[in-house]
Design a protein around this motif. Structure first.
Motif, PDB file in Angstrom:
ATOM      1  N   ARG A 148     -26.967 -99.670 -55.340  1.00 51.39           N
ATOM      2  CA  ARG A 148     -27.624-100.914 -54.948  1.00 51.39           C
ATOM      3  C   ARG A 148     -29.002-100.647 -54.347  1.00 51.39           C
ATOM      4  O   ARG A 148     -29.855-101.534 -54.345  1.00 51.39           O
ATOM      5  N   VAL A 149     -29.197 -99.451 -53.824  1.00 48.98           N
ATOM      6  CA  VAL A 149     -30.482 -99.078 -53.216  1.00 48.98           C
ATOM      7  C   VAL A 149     -31.321 -98.257 -54.188  1.00 48.98           C
ATOM      8  O   VAL A 149     -32.505 -98.534 -54.398  1.00 48.98           O
ATOM      9  N   PHE A 150     -30.721 -97.241 -54.787  1.00 46.54           N
ATOM     10  CA  PHE A 150     -31.416 -96.391 -55.763  1.00 46.54           C
ATOM     11  C   PHE A 150     -31.252 -97.044 -57.135  1.00 46.54           C
ATOM     12  O   PHE A 150     -30.246 -96.834 -57.815  1.00 46.54           O
ATOM     13  N   VAL A 151     -32.252 -97.854 -57.514  1.00 51.55           N
ATOM     14  CA  VAL A 151     -32.124 -98.720 -58.694  1.00 51.55           C
ATOM     15  C   VAL A 151     -33.109 -98.316 -59.791  1.00 51.55           C
ATOM     16  O   VAL A 151     -34.135 -97.668 -59.519  1.00 51.55           O
ATOM     17  N   GLU A 152     -32.802 -98.748 -61.009  1.00 50.70           N
ATOM     18  CA  GLU A 152     -33.692 -98.475 -62.140  1.00 50.70           C
ATOM     19  C   GLU A 152     -35.051 -99.122 -61.951  1.00 50.70           C
ATOM     20  O   GLU A 152     -36.099 -98.501 -62.173  1.00 50.70           O
ATOM     21  N   GLU A 213     -23.644 -90.005 -59.109  1.00 50.00           N
ATOM     22  CA  GLU A 213     -22.844 -91.217 -59.266  1.00 50.00           C
ATOM     23  C   GLU A 213     -23.360 -92.360 -58.402  1.00 50.00           C
ATOM     24  O   GLU A 213     -23.243 -93.538 -58.778  1.00 50.00           O
ATOM     25  N   ALA A 214     -23.944 -92.028 -57.255  1.00 52.09           N
ATOM     26  CA  ALA A 214     -24.425 -93.048 -56.325  1.00 52.09           C
ATOM     27  C   ALA A 214     -25.869 -93.457 -56.592  1.00 52.09           C
ATOM     28  O   ALA A 214     -26.438 -94.230 -55.824  1.00 52.09           O
ATOM     29  N   THR A 215     -26.474 -92.952 -57.669  1.00 50.20           N
ATOM     30  CA  THR A 215     -27.875 -93.225 -57.989  1.00 50.20           C
ATOM     31  C   THR A 215     -27.961 -93.998 -59.299  1.00 50.20           C
ATOM     32  O   THR A 215     -27.345 -93.606 -60.291  1.00 50.20           O
ATOM     33  N   GLY A 216     -28.747 -95.069 -59.299  1.00 50.76           N
ATOM     34  CA  GLY A 216     -28.811 -95.958 -60.453  1.00 50.76           C
ATOM     35  C   GLY A 216     -29.797 -95.565 -61.524  1.00 50.76           C
ATOM     36  O   GLY A 216     -30.134 -96.383 -62.388  1.00 50.76           O
ATOM     37  N   PHE A 217     -30.268 -94.341 -61.494  1.00 50.85           N
ATOM     38  CA  PHE A 217     -31.181 -93.831 -62.523  1.00 50.85           C
ATOM     39  C   PHE A 217     -31.007 -92.318 -62.608  1.00 50.85           C
ATOM     40  O   PHE A 217     -30.491 -91.686 -61.670  1.00 50.85           O
ATOM     41  N   PRO A 218     -31.432 -91.700 -63.708  1.00 58.16           N
ATOM     42  CA  PRO A 218     -31.289 -90.242 -63.844  1.00 58.16           C
ATOM     43  C   PRO A 218     -32.212 -89.499 -62.874  1.00 58.16           C
ATOM     44  O   PRO A 218     -33.410 -89.767 -62.818  1.00 58.16           O
ATOM     45  N   LEU A 219     -31.651 -88.604 -62.117  1.00 52.95           N
ATOM     46  CA  LEU A 219     -32.422 -87.751 -61.216  1.00 52.95           C
ATOM     47  C   LEU A 219     -32.840 -86.477 -61.937  1.00 52.95           C
ATOM     48  O   LEU A 219     -32.128 -85.978 -62.800  1.00 52.95           O
TER      49      LEU A 219
END
Length: 256
Positions: A148-152, A213-219
């Protein structure tokens, strides 16, 4: 990735990670927002960044380093709002802000969730985020790492990321810098060819898979092994526990 050897809590690792953003700040103003960044700035002042300037959170420069919740006993100078803005505009400050949303390029949102013309939720507003990010180093502290915080894509750009700054050109990129993003799971930076977010370290007890898993985009993940965040030294732990936060307020922001 060797196992940690101290008894430090997750919150204490986060404090040290936040402190590190001011390691080479010199005689510049630290503007931490949040409990753990505030403890981190004060820890930096007491250890490897003695020239760091701290305020009482209002309009005074302080000469001592009080515990969280205590008032300073030493006033070194007056910092009215106009002078504070002058320091921002000339790059003599390193601010650590929060983020309701942040994307892979470092664009930050603290204004609203949803379409700005009819948002689902109204937040703080843009505040000083644009001038912060375009004029002085701006890092971010996020105590609850999630998709919800780390978004695309952020719903509204408040703090300017690397892609947006590049689109504007030299006037935006000249002093633009996002040194680090620190969350309760790890430390991130933008030291990549395309200036997208990289996982630099994980806090002990956290796996790379949990962060992904907790990040909404590829790191970006460099190499096969992601190191642990730097351990607090015995002296740093003593300062955190006995001098800066003896009541353990840090554990409310990042529970053990």
């Amino acid at each position: 990735m060797s196992s940690p050897t101290t008894t430090a809590t997750r919150a204490e690792y986060c404090v040290v990670a936040c402190a590190e953003v001011w390691r080479y700040a010199g005689e510049s103003l630290a503007s931490p927002m949040g409990i753990i960044p505030t403890i981190g700035a004060r820890l930096a002042k007491l250890t490897f960044a003695p020239d760091l300037l701290l305020t009482d959170g209002e309009a005074l420069l302080v000469g001592d380093v009080p515990a969280i919740g205590k008032r300073s006993d030493v006033v070194e100078g007056w910092l009215p709002y106009r002078q504070h803005l002058a320091m921002v505009a000339t790059g003599r400050r390193h601010v650590m802000m929060g983020a309701s949303q942040i994307d892979r390029h470092g664009n930050q949102n603290i204004s609203c969730i949803g379409d700005w013309s009819r948002p689902k939720r109204q937040l703080l507003g843009v505040r000083g985020a644009p001038i912060n990010t375009l004029n002085n180093p701006t890092s971010y502290w996020i105590p609850k790492h999630s998709t919800r915080v780390f978004v695309e894509n952020v719903d509204m750009v408040c703090g300017v990321g690397y892609d947006r700054a590049a689109q504007v050109g030299m006037s935006a990129v000249r002093y633009h810098r996002i040194p680090e993003v620190i969350s309760n799971l790890g430390v991130f930076d933008f030291a990549t060819a395309d200036r997208t977010m990289r996982l630099r370290s994980v806090h002990p007890g956290v796996t790379v898979e949990q962060v992904v898993e907790a990040t909404g985009f590829p790191l970006v993940i460099s190499g096969d092994i992601v190191p642990y965040t730097r351990e607090p030294s015995a002296g740093e732990l003593q300062l955190i526990r006995e001098t800066l936060d003896p009541t353990g307020v840090r554990d409310r922001e990042v529970p053990a």
